[in-house]
Scaffold this motif. Structure first.
Motif: not given
Length: 167
Positions: A34-43
């Motif tokens: 979800q963070d990746v999809d929201r551009r909050l972080a790259v994992c």
């Protein structure tokens, strides 16, 4: 141990990942995508041929208040900045199956290299900041030269120090 890190994708199997820290396990299992999809972080993950994740870290842009930094760093920076651009390595974890093989250090070096390259070519960043989860994590980051920031619980490594590794 040689491995390649790649951005987390739907082909990676995360379900069996266990680093021994519930907060880090839960992040990978439930929130990372979800963070990746929201551009909050790259994992970034490392995985075997079976695509089972064996380690991961996250990177994102952040800022740190000038007054949190040591005086010797502050005096070298323009006074017009109250918040300074940094790269946040929000999480780093290694599956128990890989403990004792140096993967944590290799993941950290990989993250530092990515942060350094971006800071010299795309987005300004004067340091990499981490927010260690516990005393064990603090000791790990200290081995790599990270400095504790008083009153914040965060640690940082100046980009000038990182440049000595990759510059």
């Amino acid at each position: 141990m040689n491995f390649i890190t790649v951005p987390l994708s739907g082909t990676h199997s995360k379900a069996d990942f266990d680093c021994g820290k519930e907060l880090l396990n839960r992040y990978l299992h439930q929130q990372a995508r979800q963070d990746v999809d929201r551009r909050l972080a790259v994992c970034f993950v490392t995985a075997g041929a079976d695509q089972v994740v064996t380690g991961y870290y996250t990177l994102s842009n952040a800022a740190i208040r000038r007054d949190l930094l040591p005086d010797e760093i502050i005096k070298k920076l323009p006074s017009s900045y109250t918040d300074l651009p940094v790269t946040l390595m929000g999480r780093l974890a290694v599956d128990k199956s890989k403990f004792g093989k140096g993967m944590g250090g290799q993941l950290l070096i990989d993250a530092l290299k990515r942060a350094y390259i971006v800071s010299t070519s795309s987005i300004g960043s004067m340091a990499v900041v981490v927010d260690p989860i516990d005393e064990e994590a603090i000791a790990f980051y200290q081995k790599f030269g990270f400095i504790m920031l008083p009153d914040s619980g965060k640690m940082f490594l100046p980009m000038k120090t990182i440049a000595k590794l990759f510059g």
